[in-house]
Design a protein around this motif. Structure first.
Motif, mmCIF file in Angstrom:
data_model
loop_
_atom_site.group_PDB
_atom_site.id
_atom_site.type_symbol
_atom_site.label_atom_id
_atom_site.label_comp_id
_atom_site.label_asym_id
_atom_site.label_seq_id
_atom_site.Cartn_x
_atom_site.Cartn_y
_atom_site.Cartn_z
ATOM 1 N N ILE A 1 44.261 -54.346 15.005
ATOM 2 C CA ILE A 1 43.068 -54.804 15.731
ATOM 3 C C ILE A 1 42.103 -53.636 15.920
ATOM 4 O O ILE A 1 40.892 -53.782 15.754
ATOM 5 N N PHE A 2 42.642 -52.446 16.236
ATOM 6 C CA PHE A 2 41.799 -51.269 16.400
ATOM 7 C C PHE A 2 41.103 -50.917 15.089
ATOM 8 O O PHE A 2 39.903 -50.620 15.079
ATOM 9 N N LEU A 3 41.828 -50.944 13.978
ATOM 10 C CA LEU A 3 41.224 -50.633 12.676
ATOM 11 C C LEU A 3 40.121 -51.626 12.323
ATOM 12 O O LEU A 3 39.060 -51.238 11.825
ATOM 13 N N ILE A 4 40.333 -52.888 12.605
ATOM 14 C CA ILE A 4 39.314 -53.900 12.326
ATOM 15 C C ILE A 4 38.091 -53.684 13.229
ATOM 16 O O ILE A 4 36.948 -53.780 12.775
ATOM 17 N N ALA A 5 38.328 -53.362 14.496
ATOM 18 C CA ALA A 5 37.216 -53.114 15.421
ATOM 19 C C ALA A 5 36.402 -51.891 14.995
ATOM 20 O O ALA A 5 35.171 -51.905 15.053
ATOM 21 N N VAL A 6 37.083 -50.834 14.549
ATOM 22 C CA VAL A 6 36.377 -49.638 14.079
ATOM 23 C C VAL A 6 35.557 -49.968 12.842
ATOM 24 O O VAL A 6 34.407 -49.540 12.711
ATOM 25 N N LEU A 7 36.104 -50.746 11.938
ATOM 26 C CA LEU A 7 35.386 -51.131 10.726
ATOM 27 C C LEU A 7 34.129 -51.936 11.074
ATOM 28 O O LEU A 7 33.041 -51.672 10.551
ATOM 29 N N ILE A 8 34.263 -52.886 11.970
ATOM 30 C CA ILE A 8 33.112 -53.702 12.373
ATOM 31 C C ILE A 8 32.074 -52.847 13.103
ATOM 32 O O ILE A 8 30.874 -52.952 12.839
ATOM 33 N N ALA A 9 32.519 -51.974 13.993
ATOM 34 C CA ALA A 9 31.578 -51.131 14.731
ATOM 35 C C ALA A 9 30.843 -50.174 13.793
ATOM 36 O O ALA A 9 29.642 -49.965 13.929
ATOM 37 N N HIS A 10 31.559 -49.620 12.829
ATOM 38 C CA HIS A 10 30.918 -48.676 11.913
ATOM 39 C C HIS A 10 29.928 -49.388 11.002
ATOM 40 O O HIS A 10 28.774 -48.989 10.898
ATOM 41 N N ASP A 11 30.387 -50.444 10.339
ATOM 42 C CA ASP A 11 29.527 -51.118 9.364
ATOM 43 C C ASP A 11 28.470 -52.000 10.020
ATOM 44 O O ASP A 11 27.428 -52.257 9.433
ATOM 45 N N GLY A 12 28.720 -52.460 11.225
ATOM 46 C CA GLY A 12 27.772 -53.353 11.878
ATOM 47 C C GLY A 12 26.805 -52.673 12.823
ATOM 48 O O GLY A 12 25.712 -53.167 13.071
ATOM 49 N N VAL A 13 27.198 -51.509 13.373
ATOM 50 C CA VAL A 13 26.350 -50.847 14.366
ATOM 51 C C VAL A 13 25.904 -49.458 13.885
ATOM 52 O O VAL A 13 24.712 -49.191 13.758
ATOM 53 N N LEU A 14 26.865 -48.589 13.647
ATOM 54 C CA LEU A 14 26.542 -47.196 13.356
ATOM 55 C C LEU A 14 25.790 -47.029 12.041
ATOM 56 O O LEU A 14 24.763 -46.339 11.992
ATOM 57 N N LEU A 15 26.261 -47.641 10.986
ATOM 58 C CA LEU A 15 25.626 -47.479 9.675
ATOM 59 C C LEU A 15 24.186 -47.991 9.652
ATOM 60 O O LEU A 15 23.291 -47.254 9.211
ATOM 61 N N PRO A 16 23.896 -49.218 10.129
ATOM 62 C CA PRO A 16 22.487 -49.644 10.144
ATOM 63 C C PRO A 16 21.601 -48.764 11.020
ATOM 64 O O PRO A 16 20.447 -48.497 10.688
ATOM 65 N N LEU A 17 22.134 -48.290 12.143
ATOM 66 C CA LEU A 17 21.372 -47.410 13.023
ATOM 67 C C LEU A 17 21.019 -46.103 12.312
ATOM 68 O O LEU A 17 19.863 -45.658 12.348
ATOM 69 N N MET A 18 21.981 -45.511 11.647
ATOM 70 C CA MET A 18 21.739 -44.254 10.953
ATOM 71 C C MET A 18 20.787 -44.432 9.768
ATOM 72 O O MET A 18 19.945 -43.569 9.502
ATOM 73 N N ILE A 19 20.887 -45.533 9.064
ATOM 74 C CA ILE A 19 19.965 -45.805 7.956
ATOM 75 C C ILE A 19 18.546 -45.959 8.493
ATOM 76 O O ILE A 19 17.588 -45.435 7.928
ATOM 77 N N GLY A 20 18.379 -46.649 9.612
ATOM 78 C CA GLY A 20 17.060 -46.813 10.213
ATOM 79 C C GLY A 20 16.474 -45.496 10.684
ATOM 80 O O GLY A 20 15.302 -45.191 10.435
ATOM 81 N N VAL A 21 17.279 -44.688 11.360
ATOM 82 C CA VAL A 21 16.804 -43.385 11.826
ATOM 83 C C VAL A 21 16.420 -42.509 10.640
ATOM 84 O O VAL A 21 15.374 -41.853 10.635
#
Length: 124
Positions: free
Chosen positions: A35-55
Motif C-alpha cells: 500500500i505504501f509503494l502504491i501511495a508513493v507511486l501515485i503521489a510521485h506521478d500524480g503530484v510531484l512530477l506534474p508540479l516539477m514539470i510546471g515549475v
C-alpha cells in the motif's frame, strides 16, 4: 549516451522488481508495504512530477538559469513542509538553510554564466 541510458533503465527496472517482490513476499508486513509503494507511486506521478514539470516550464521560459534552483526549492519545500509543520523551529531553520544554499549556488552560477564564463563543451 545510449549505453548509459540503457544501463540506467535496466538497473532501475531491476530495483523496482526487487522492491515489489520484497513487498509481496514479506510475511511480517500484511499489505502495508505494498500500500505504501502504491501511495508513493501515485503521489510521485500524480503530484510531484506534474508540479516539477510546471515549475520547470515556467522558469525556462522566463530565465533559463533559474529553472534548476526553482525546481530544487520546490522539491525541498514539498519534502520538508510536513516536518516544518509538525517539527517546529528546528526544521524551519533547516529549511531556510537549504533555501540559502540553493540561492547562493544559483547566484554564483548565474553570475558566472551571465559574464560569459568559459566556452561550454560540445555534447558527445
Amino acid at each position: 549516451m545510449k549505453t548509459a541510458r540503457r544501463i540506467l533503465i535496466a538497473s532501475g527496472t531491476l530495483i523496482i522488481v526487487y522492491a515489489a517482490s520484497g513487498a509481496l513476499t514479506d510475511h511480517n508486513v500484511k499489505g502495508g508495504a505494498l500500500i505504501f509503494l502504491i501511495a508513493v507511486l501515485i503521489a510521485h506521478d500524480g503530484v510531484l512530477l506534474p508540479l516539477m514539470i510546471g515549475v520547470g516550464a515556467v522558469a525556462t521560459r522566463s530565465r533559463p538559469y533559474l529553472a534548476a534552483p526553482l525546481i530544487a526549492t520546490a522539491t525541498v519545500t514539498l519534502v520538508a513542509l510536513p516536518l516544518v509543520v509538525t517539527g517546529g523551529i528546528r526544521y524551519a531553520l533547516g529549511l531556510l538553510t537549504c533555501y540559502a544554499a540553493i540561492a547562493i549556488a544559483a547566484t554564483i552560477y548565474a553570475r558566472f554564466r551571465l559574464r560569459g564564463g568559459p566556452p561550454s563543451r560540445s555534447p558527445r
